[in-house]
Design a protein around this motif. Structure first.
Motif, PDB file in Angstrom:
ATOM      1  N   MET A  71       1.219  -0.829   0.256  1.00  0.00           N
ATOM      2  CA  MET A  71       0.438   0.155   0.405  1.00  0.00           C
ATOM      3  C   MET A  71       0.853   1.384   0.025  1.00  0.00           C
ATOM      4  O   MET A  71       1.416   2.247   1.253  1.00  0.00           O
ATOM      5  CB  MET A  71      -0.952  -0.068   1.324  1.00  0.00           C
ATOM      6  CG  MET A  71      -1.877  -1.234   1.460  1.00  0.00           C
ATOM      7  SD  MET A  71      -3.177  -1.036   2.451  1.00  0.00           S
ATOM      8  CE  MET A  71      -3.415   0.563   2.680  1.00  0.00           C
ATOM      9  N   PHE A  88       0.520   5.838   1.389  1.00  0.00           N
ATOM     10  CA  PHE A  88      -1.153   5.450   1.937  1.00  0.00           C
ATOM     11  C   PHE A  88      -0.082   6.066   3.278  1.00  0.00           C
ATOM     12  O   PHE A  88       0.824   5.982   3.925  1.00  0.00           O
ATOM     13  CB  PHE A  88      -1.845   4.619   1.871  1.00  0.00           C
ATOM     14  CG  PHE A  88      -2.125   3.329   0.938  1.00  0.00           C
ATOM     15  CD1 PHE A  88      -2.556   2.380   0.825  1.00  0.00           C
ATOM     16  CD2 PHE A  88      -2.958   4.781   0.218  1.00  0.00           C
ATOM     17  CE1 PHE A  88      -3.208   2.200  -0.743  1.00  0.00           C
ATOM     18  CE2 PHE A  88      -3.869   3.840  -1.212  1.00  0.00           C
ATOM     19  CZ  PHE A  88      -3.732   2.843  -0.902  1.00  0.00           C
ATOM     20  N   LEU A 128      -8.551   4.178  -2.600  1.00  0.00           N
ATOM     21  CA  LEU A 128      -7.955   3.364  -1.384  1.00  0.00           C
ATOM     22  C   LEU A 128      -9.505   2.017  -1.844  1.00  0.00           C
ATOM     23  O   LEU A 128     -10.097   2.847  -1.595  1.00  0.00           O
ATOM     24  CB  LEU A 128      -8.754   4.790  -0.547  1.00  0.00           C
ATOM     25  CG  LEU A 128      -7.325   2.663   1.375  1.00  0.00           C
ATOM     26  CD1 LEU A 128      -6.479   2.498   0.912  1.00  0.00           C
ATOM     27  CD2 LEU A 128      -7.834   3.885   2.036  1.00  0.00           C
ATOM     28  N   THR A 129      -9.162   1.226  -2.339  1.00  0.00           N
ATOM     29  CA  THR A 129     -10.312  -0.021  -2.065  1.00  0.00           C
ATOM     30  C   THR A 129     -10.352  -0.918  -0.544  1.00  0.00           C
ATOM     31  O   THR A 129      -9.552  -0.530   0.149  1.00  0.00           O
ATOM     32  CB  THR A 129     -10.136  -0.631  -2.730  1.00  0.00           C
ATOM     33  OG1 THR A 129      -8.896  -1.581  -2.931  1.00  0.00           O
ATOM     34  CG2 THR A 129      -9.637   0.261  -4.003  1.00  0.00           C
ATOM     35  N   GLN A 167      -7.592  -3.030  -0.296  1.00  0.00           N
ATOM     36  CA  GLN A 167      -6.763  -2.290   0.562  1.00  0.00           C
ATOM     37  C   GLN A 167      -6.580  -2.365   1.944  1.00  0.00           C
ATOM     38  O   GLN A 167      -6.094  -2.398   2.716  1.00  0.00           O
ATOM     39  CB  GLN A 167      -6.047  -1.317  -0.271  1.00  0.00           C
ATOM     40  CG  GLN A 167      -5.643  -1.495  -1.932  1.00  0.00           C
ATOM     41  CD  GLN A 167      -6.202  -0.168  -2.471  1.00  0.00           C
ATOM     42  OE1 GLN A 167      -6.386   0.769  -3.137  1.00  0.00           O
ATOM     43  NE2 GLN A 167      -4.843  -0.423  -3.794  1.00  0.00           N
ATOM     44  N   GLU A 191      -6.486  -5.561   3.000  1.00  0.00           N
ATOM     45  CA  GLU A 191      -4.946  -6.301   3.871  1.00  0.00           C
ATOM     46  C   GLU A 191      -4.103  -5.351   4.549  1.00  0.00           C
ATOM     47  O   GLU A 191      -2.948  -5.408   4.699  1.00  0.00           O
ATOM     48  CB  GLU A 191      -3.836  -5.619   2.000  1.00  0.00           C
ATOM     49  CG  GLU A 191      -2.794  -5.737   2.042  1.00  0.00           C
ATOM     50  CD  GLU A 191      -1.775  -5.690   0.920  1.00  0.00           C
ATOM     51  OE1 GLU A 191      -0.879  -6.239   0.018  1.00  0.00           O
ATOM     52  OE2 GLU A 191      -2.746  -5.312  -0.335  1.00  0.00           O
ATOM     53  N   TYR A 192      -4.303  -3.622   5.078  1.00  0.00           N
ATOM     54  CA  TYR A 192      -3.829  -2.657   5.949  1.00  0.00           C
ATOM     55  C   TYR A 192      -3.736  -3.498   7.106  1.00  0.00           C
ATOM     56  O   TYR A 192      -3.121  -3.965   8.247  1.00  0.00           O
ATOM     57  CB  TYR A 192      -3.886  -1.715   5.510  1.00  0.00           C
ATOM     58  CG  TYR A 192      -3.583  -0.879   6.432  1.00  0.00           C
ATOM     59  CD1 TYR A 192      -2.242  -0.725   6.811  1.00  0.00           C
ATOM     60  CD2 TYR A 192      -3.893  -0.685   7.668  1.00  0.00           C
ATOM     61  CE1 TYR A 192      -1.975   0.575   7.406  1.00  0.00           C
ATOM     62  CE2 TYR A 192      -3.572   0.330   8.485  1.00  0.00           C
ATOM     63  CZ  TYR A 192      -2.268   0.879   8.802  1.00  0.00           C
ATOM     64  OH  TYR A 192      -1.333   1.839   9.785  1.00  0.00           O
ATOM     65  N   ASN A 205     -17.836  -3.839  -1.875  1.00  0.00           N
ATOM     66  CA  ASN A 205     -16.733  -3.433  -1.800  1.00  0.00           C
ATOM     67  C   ASN A 205     -16.436  -2.049  -2.170  1.00  0.00           C
ATOM     68  O   ASN A 205     -17.923  -1.161  -2.169  1.00  0.00           O
ATOM     69  CB  ASN A 205     -16.050  -3.633  -2.959  1.00  0.00           C
ATOM     70  CG  ASN A 205     -14.597  -2.616  -4.429  1.00  0.00           C
ATOM     71  OD1 ASN A 205     -13.966  -3.176  -3.428  1.00  0.00           O
ATOM     72  ND2 ASN A 205     -14.974  -3.079  -5.053  1.00  0.00           N
ATOM     73  N   THR A 235     -14.086   2.259  -2.616  1.00  0.00           N
ATOM     74  CA  THR A 235     -13.418   2.964  -3.294  1.00  0.00           C
ATOM     75  C   THR A 235     -13.669   4.561  -2.079  1.00  0.00           C
ATOM     76  O   THR A 235     -14.684   5.069  -2.317  1.00  0.00           O
ATOM     77  CB  THR A 235     -13.360   3.675  -4.456  1.00  0.00           C
ATOM     78  OG1 THR A 235     -14.187   4.195  -5.270  1.00  0.00           O
ATOM     79  CG2 THR A 235     -12.945   2.189  -5.199  1.00  0.00           C
TER      80      THR A 235
END
Length: 277
Positions: free
Chosen positions: A1, A4, A135-136, A139, A142-143, A234, A236
């Motif tokens: 990422m 960010f 930013l999705t 992501q 994952e972070y 989902n 963004t």
């Protein structure tokens, strides 16, 4: 990422303590109810409370006997569904809302009932700010997965302005019920929201809770105007505020509807769950 930016305002170094409380045995039901299911104890002890288990819902146990009024005694934050899987449930600041199949949102009555719900008295332990163009949701997952202990139980409250937000809500089922995956195949509405500001409430749960709850991320959305929302697929955004509440453990209360006693919970429905989440 890459690129960010984030700032951790406060991180409580709490020890990981897993306390699994199973409620349902007649010999200890009274004692457990008195010691663990009161509003005071659940709030003070920092537990996740859940009514029924995800495998029962997956298997078609779509009705329950717990009213929304009683659910509010177990937490002030959370997610779930209603009897007949009639829409998506989101609890925010001790008020419960229903996102219906037609896209509407309304506050649920205390006399409505739930067949599965996961709630908690939300107490912020960590606040994180994330920023990054486009930013999705993937992501963000994952972070957080990289930053948080994989064995922890986390309640997540995420707020921001979302350039896109994809959600769903289920149409109420008619008896005789099929499985949840079978019902959603032709009975869910998908909403593609644009430039919407609101809150995402839900949980990040470890793999060992599979078959009782949804492992990984499970969040529901409601916009600030209380006009749109649903189960999140989902999104963004360019920036987010993420509040994290670290739970000490969890309490399960079995669904008290007769169908729960009759359902076959032996099959592993993990693959079915992945397809609909």
């Amino acid at each position: 990422m890459k690129n960010f930016l984030f700032r951790i305002c406060h991180l409580a170094n709490l020890p990981l303590l897993l306390i699994v409380l199973l409620i349902g045995l007649n010999s200890c039901k009274s004692a457990l109810n008195k010691s663990r299911t009161s509003k005071q104890n659940l709030a003070g002890d920092d537990f996740l409370y859940q009514y029924s288990i995800i495998d029962a819902l997956m298997a078609g146990v779509f009705d329950g006997d717990l009213t929304i009024g009683k659910l509010k005694e177990k937490g002030d934050f959370g997610i779930g569904t209603f009897n007949k899987v009639d829409g998506e449930l989101i609890m925010h600041q001790n008020r419960v809302y229903k996102v219906s199949y037609n896209g509407s949102v309304r506050e649920a009555s205390d006399t409505d009932s739930t067949s599965a719900a996961f709630v908690k008295f939300f107490q912020t332990d960590t606040t994180i700010y994330l920023a990054g163009k486009g930013l999705t949701y993937a992501q963000v997952q994952e972070y957080l997965s990289n930053k948080l202990n994989p064995n922890g139980i986390y309640a997540l409250r995420i707020t921001g302005l979302f350039s896109t937000m994809t959600t769903r809500a289920a149409r109420p089922a008619k008896a005789p019920y099929t499985t949840l995956a079978g019902h959603l195949k032709n009975n869910q509405a998908v909403f593609n929201l644009r430039n919407t500001r609101g809150v995402c409430n839900g949980f990040l749960l470890p793999p060992y809770l599979a078959r009782t709850n949804v492992p990984g991320f499970h969040l529901h959305y409601m916009d600030d105007s209380i006009k749109e929302g649903g189960h999140i697929f989902n999104f963004t955004t360019d920036s987010l505020k993420i509040e994290i509440d670290i739970a000490k453990g969890f309490v399960i209360e079995n669904n008290t509807n007769d169908e729960f006693r009759k359902v076959n919970l032996a099959p592993d429905r993990g693959e079915e769950l992945k397809k609909i989440e």
